[in-house]
Every structure is written in C-alpha cells, then in structure tokens.
Scaffold this active site. Structure first.
Site, PDB file in Angstrom:
ATOM      1  N   ASN A   1       0.806  -1.227   0.000  1.00 52.85           N
ATOM      2  CA  ASN A   1       0.000   0.000   0.000  1.00 52.85           C
ATOM      3  C   ASN A   1       0.841   1.281   0.000  1.00 52.85           C
ATOM      4  OD1 ASN A   1      -2.233  -1.559  -0.166  1.00 52.85           O
ATOM      5  ND2 ASN A   1      -2.831  -1.361   1.992  1.00 52.85           N
TER       6      ASN A   1
ATOM      7  N   ARG B   1     -17.322   1.533  -0.950  1.00 52.16           N
ATOM      8  CA  ARG B   1     -16.082   2.258  -1.260  1.00 52.16           C
ATOM      9  C   ARG B   1     -16.181   3.298  -2.375  1.00 52.16           C
ATOM     10  NH1 ARG B   1     -11.116  -1.848  -1.220  1.00 52.16           N
ATOM     11  NH2 ARG B   1      -9.931   0.007  -0.720  1.00 52.16           N
TER      12      ARG B   1
HETATM   13  C1  EPZ Z   1      -6.475   1.988   1.680  1.00 50.53           C
HETATM   14  O1  EPZ Z   1      -7.671   1.889   0.916  1.00 50.53           O
HETATM   15  C2  EPZ Z   1      -5.803   0.647   1.567  1.00 50.53           C
HETATM   16  N1  EPZ Z   1      -5.501   0.376   0.161  1.00 50.53           N
HETATM   17  C3  EPZ Z   1      -6.684  -0.426   2.153  1.00 50.53           C
HETATM   18  O2  EPZ Z   1      -5.974  -1.644   2.088  1.00 50.53           O
HETATM   19  C4  EPZ Z   1      -6.991  -0.085   3.615  1.00 50.53           C
HETATM   20  O3  EPZ Z   1      -7.893  -1.033   4.144  1.00 50.53           O
HETATM   21  C5  EPZ Z   1      -7.612   1.312   3.698  1.00 50.53           C
HETATM   22  O4  EPZ Z   1      -6.737   2.280   3.055  1.00 50.53           O
HETATM   23  C6  EPZ Z   1      -7.874   1.781   5.125  1.00 50.53           C
HETATM   24  O5  EPZ Z   1      -6.696   1.766   5.856  1.00 50.53           O
HETATM   25  C7  EPZ Z   1      -4.421   0.897  -0.391  1.00 50.53           C
HETATM   26  O6  EPZ Z   1      -3.660   1.626   0.234  1.00 50.53           O
HETATM   27  C8  EPZ Z   1      -4.138   0.568  -1.811  1.00 50.53           C
HETATM   28  P1  EPZ Z   1      -9.873   4.856   2.351  1.00 50.53           P
HETATM   29  P2  EPZ Z   1      -8.482   3.204   0.512  1.00 50.53           P
HETATM   30  O7  EPZ Z   1     -10.029   5.776   1.176  1.00 50.53           O
HETATM   31  O8  EPZ Z   1      -7.524   4.276   0.189  1.00 50.53           O
HETATM   32  C9  EPZ Z   1     -14.622   5.536   2.564  1.00 50.53           C
HETATM   33  C10 EPZ Z   1      -5.778  -4.034   1.959  1.00 50.53           C
HETATM   34  O9  EPZ Z   1      -6.296  -5.089   2.389  1.00 50.53           O
HETATM   35  N2  EPZ Z   1     -14.402   6.505   1.480  1.00 50.53           N
HETATM   36  O10 EPZ Z   1      -9.181   5.346   3.556  1.00 50.53           O
HETATM   37  O11 EPZ Z   1      -9.478   2.807  -0.500  1.00 50.53           O
HETATM   38  C11 EPZ Z   1     -14.418   4.113   2.048  1.00 50.53           C
HETATM   39  O12 EPZ Z   1     -15.579   3.627   1.409  1.00 50.53           O
HETATM   40  C12 EPZ Z   1      -6.628  -2.830   1.771  1.00 50.53           C
HETATM   41  O13 EPZ Z   1      -4.572  -3.925   1.653  1.00 50.53           O
HETATM   42  C13 EPZ Z   1     -15.445   7.264   1.021  1.00 50.53           C
HETATM   43  O14 EPZ Z   1     -16.575   7.171   1.510  1.00 50.53           O
HETATM   44  O15 EPZ Z   1      -9.200   3.504   1.891  1.00 50.53           O
HETATM   45  C14 EPZ Z   1     -14.065   3.373   3.300  1.00 50.53           C
HETATM   46  O16 EPZ Z   1     -15.213   3.007   3.987  1.00 50.53           O
HETATM   47  C15 EPZ Z   1      -8.030  -3.003   1.405  1.00 50.53           C
HETATM   48  N3  EPZ Z   1     -15.239   8.150  -0.005  1.00 50.53           N
HETATM   49  C16 EPZ Z   1     -13.290   4.409   4.111  1.00 50.53           C
HETATM   50  O17 EPZ Z   1     -13.636   5.676   3.556  1.00 50.53           O
HETATM   51  C17 EPZ Z   1     -13.998   8.287  -0.575  1.00 50.53           C
HETATM   52  O18 EPZ Z   1     -13.872   9.103  -1.511  1.00 50.53           O
HETATM   53  C18 EPZ Z   1     -11.768   4.254   4.068  1.00 50.53           C
HETATM   54  O19 EPZ Z   1     -11.312   4.333   2.729  1.00 50.53           O
HETATM   55  C19 EPZ Z   1     -12.930   7.517  -0.099  1.00 50.53           C
HETATM   56  C20 EPZ Z   1     -13.157   6.618   0.940  1.00 50.53           C
END
Ligand code: EPZ
Length: 417
Positions: free
Chosen positions: A20, A118
């Site tokens: 990540n 997501r």
């Molecule tokens: C990153 O995902 C990681 N992926 C994920 O790793 C990790 O679980 C996550 O961060 C949380 O720590 C990478 O780094 C490639 P977020 P990301 O945007 O960036 C909501 C693994 O197993 N949200 O912080 O997609 C979203 O739906 C994984 O390696 C919105 O609503 O995570 C979620 O519920 C899977 N609108 C929460 O925020 C947005 O525009 C966290 O998402 C963006 C996110």
C-alpha cells in the site's frame, strides 16, 4: 490451499516492502518524465496490475526482482480502463497525477467490492476544489483542468486514497494546497518522502494537516519502499495463534504500535528491536476489545487476523469495524472452523473456544484470506481454503515463508481440491 493445522511456528521471517506504499508511489511516477527507481518492491499481483496499467498508459516499466524502474516520458494515453480498475481499486490513484501532468484524465469508476461500497467522492470533491471539471460518462470519470489551482480542502473522513491522490495532484498545481483532516498512515509519509525526492514541496505528512506548494516540474527519483506493516502483523498473529515463537525481520516496529499493544494485551510476549519484532506466544490468548480506526488507531487491515486469534481466547472479546461497512465475511467462515462469533452489523462478539477444527472454507478478500490461513494453521486436522488467489494480491511468497516457519500447507489447482 490445503493446511494441516496444529504445528507450532518457530523461526525468523522477513517481510517484504509495503504494497500500500508501493502502489501510490508507482502512480506518482506519472508526475515526472525522469527515471524512477523503486527498491524493496514486493512481488505481488496488485503490483503487476499497476505495472500493467502504467505500461498501457505508455510508460516503460522494468521490473527486476525487488526493484522497478519506471519512466513515463512516453505516456500517450490518459485513461485507466474498467478491466484494470475492477481488478484493483488502487488504479484510481492515477487520476490525480494524470490530471496534474496532462490536464485531463479518465478513470473507470470503481464499483462496490467485497468489503463495502467504497465510493471515491472525497477524491473527486478535492479535485473539484482545485478547479477540475468532473464528468461521469459510460461508467468513467473524466477530470479536466488546464492548470490545477491550490486549494484548502477539509476531508469529511481521513481517506487514505483521497489524501494520496490530492497530495500528488497538488504537487503540480499553481499555488498552495492544504489538506485538513488528512490521513496519517505511514504510507502517506512514504509517498510524501518519494514526492519530495522528486522535487515536490510538502510539509506535515504524517499529521492531519498537509501543506503542498506546487512546483512546475518534478524529476525522477530513487526510493526504498517502507516495510509492510500489515504483513508484519499477520506473521506475528501467525506466531501467536500457533503458540509459536517467531522473529519478524526487515520491518519497523514503529509502524505498528497499535497492533503490538493489542497483542501484548492478549498476553503475548513481544520484544522490539530496531528492525525486527519477536513474539513468543503465551496461550491461551486473553480476550481483548478492538475498534478499527484510521492510523495511528488499530488498522482495519489487521481486523480479520485478530478476529481469528480471538476465537481461541480464554473469554469473550469484541471487535468493532468502523472503516469499512462490510468487512466481516471471514467471521462466517471462521464459524465453519468452530469459532463462536456473533455478528451484529459492524460489531462482533467473539466467545473464545478451546480449539478449532479444520473444514473447507472460502476466502472473500485479501485480509479475510489471511485470517482463514491463520485459523487453519491453528485448527486440528485439514483446512481447505478456496479462492486463495486473493492472497497473491498482498502476501509475497506466503506459502514459502510460512513453510520455513514449520507450517504444513500446500497449494493446489482449483480442480484438485
Ligand atoms: C487503503 O484503501 C488501503 N488500500 C486499504 O488496504 C486499507 O484497508 C484502507 O486504506 C484503510 O486503511 C491501499 O492503500 C491501496 P480509504 P483506501 O479511502 O484508500 C470511505 C488491503 O487489504 N471513502 O481510507 O481505498 C471508504 O468507502 C486494503 O490492503 C469514502 O466514503 O481507503 C471506506 O469506507 C483493502 N469516499 C473508508 O472511507 C472516498 O472518496 C476508508 O477508505 C474515499 C473513501
């Protein structure tokens, strides 16, 4: 994967570079036309997918065991197609850099996935605040802006991906961008360090307020990816759940303090070194309560593995998932192995049992797969895990690494199991 459970894990295991951290830094190479050399790169399916995406856009990507050199001087496309985005949501990280460098980018809108809906609204609102015009057509997001303008952006939620996308976009924007309520994950700091080496002006990465002063161009870079804190945590739980003694090396204990704290609360003996962590299991684990939170809180990416460990605790634990809306698929599969788990929306109660028993189970996402492997290592008899391909996205040489610690596991083709 067929696992013969009941073997105590013992020995030393090296962790790979962080998936990540590597993915956004690979996307960041789109901001510069120079050679970008990244080392400590994990060899994983998701990394291959990002290599493929960059190549499709016109970059030259040379991957050579643990090292990748990317040159984006020949970029001649600006769209990330659905085929790749649906394989890996992190493809959306090319949106900010492509837009900043070329004035237009088109990225397929990621749909739902196994851990929740997501959306990417926070990414898009941020880009709009910087002057981008966003349209949705045929399932694709198109963002246009001749010149992005610095802006003050306050996130509703500290999204990791949105912080990364906007930090990258802001490096080439005109003027200053401030990201408030930004994500503070170590992967954000690693990206900021890489961007800074390319010539970006960034302050405050690792805090909730990041200031980026736009520059005209960025150069190439040489950067070593940080160790994978989630892989580290997974091997520590593997040691704990098998009553083992394992030293995880090539890692950084500073990156996973919340996980170490919870492992200590379960009674495990933890010794931290500069670049290693040793866990000596004390069985049975004590029950603990876990709430997943943005960094520095307990990571959602370790929730499934901990749920597996707590299923063998000497009492009742609770786990609350606050980051993703649907990340308890593994709990139902753990029940098939004899775990006593009550699911109530995003909250589970885990009543510890004395033992688990092998059974056929199904993996649903990367960390759920890891949890099932860990449970299988602890269970009596044979556990067969199907759809194990999820593991290839995030655990380099898992079978080999666990095998060296004394685990008995074998990978078979779908038809053989
Ligand atoms: C990153 O995902 C990681 N992926 C994920 O790793 C990790 O679980 C996550 O961060 C949380 O720590 C990478 O780094 C490639 P977020 P990301 O945007 O960036 C909501 C693994 O197993 N949200 O912080 O997609 C979203 O739906 C994984 O390696 C919105 O609503 O995570 C979620 O519920 C899977 N609108 C929460 O925020 C947005 O525009 C966290 O998402 C963006 C996110």
């Amino acid at each position: 994967m067929v696992i013969q459970g009941g073997n105590r894990l013992e020995g030393m295991v090296p962790v790979s570079g962080s998936k990540n951290a590597a993915l956004p830094i690979m996307a960041a190479t789109l901001l510069s036309a120079g050679d970008c050399r990244l080392t400590n790169m994990p060899q994983l399916k998701d990394i291959q997918t990002m290599c493929k995406l960059l190549t499709e856009l016109g970059a030259v990507v040379k991957f050579n065991s643990g090292e990748v050199v990317i040159n984006t001087v020949g970029i001649n496309k600006n769209n990330a197609p659905y085929e790749l985005v649906k394989q890996m949501r992190a493809s959306v990280l090319v949106l900010g850099p492509l837009l900043a460098r070329f004035g237009e980018a088109r990225v397929s809108l990621p749909g739902g996935c196994a851990i929740g809906s997501r959306p990417i609204d926070i990414h898009l609102e941020g880009l709009e605040a910087m002057g981008a015009e966003i349209t949705l057509q045929e399932g694709d997001i198109t963002a246009r802006a001749k010149q992005l303008e610095g802006a003050s952006i306050n996130f509703d939620f500290p999204s990791v991906g949105a912080t990364e996308n906007l930090m990258m976009a802001a490096t080439l924007a005109r003027g200053e961008t401030v990201l408030e309520n930004a994500a503070r994950e170590p992967e954000i700091i690693d990206l900021a360090n890489a961007l800074t080496m390319m010539g970006a002006k960034i302050e405050g990465a690792g805090t909730d307020s990041i200031k980026i002063r736009g520059v005209n161009t960025l150069s190439g870079l040489e950067h070593r990816i940080i160790p994978d804190r989630i892989e580290t945590g997974t091997y520590l739980v593997a040691a704990a759940i098998t009553e083992g003694k394992v030293e995880v090396v090539n890692t950084d204990p500073v990156l996973l303090q919340s996980v170490l704290k919870k492992l200590k609360q379960t009674g495990m003996e933890i010794k931290q070194f500069e670049r290693a962590i040793r866990l000596t299991a004390k069985f049975p684990p004590q029950p603990v309560d876990i709430v997943t939170m943005p960094y520095p809180g307990f990571p959602t990416d370790m929730q499934a593995q901990f749920t597996a460990l707590l299923s063998l605790a000497s009492g009742t634990s609770t786990v609350r998932e606050t980051i993703f809306e649907d990340r308890f698929m593994h709990a139902l599969e753990l029940e098939r192995l004899g775990a006593d788990i009550k699911i109530d929306g995003n909250f589970v109660t885990v009543h510890g049992t004395d033992s688990l028993e092998g059974a056929p189970v199904m993996a649903t996402d990367l960390r759920a797969s890891a949890a099932l492997v860990l449970a299988g290592l602890a269970a009596e008899g044979i556990t067969e895990i199907r759809r194990i391909y999820h593991l290839d996205r995030g655990y380099e040489k898992l079978q080999e690494k666990l095998g060296k610690l004394g685990a008995k596991l074998e990978r078979k083709e779908a038809g053989e199991v």
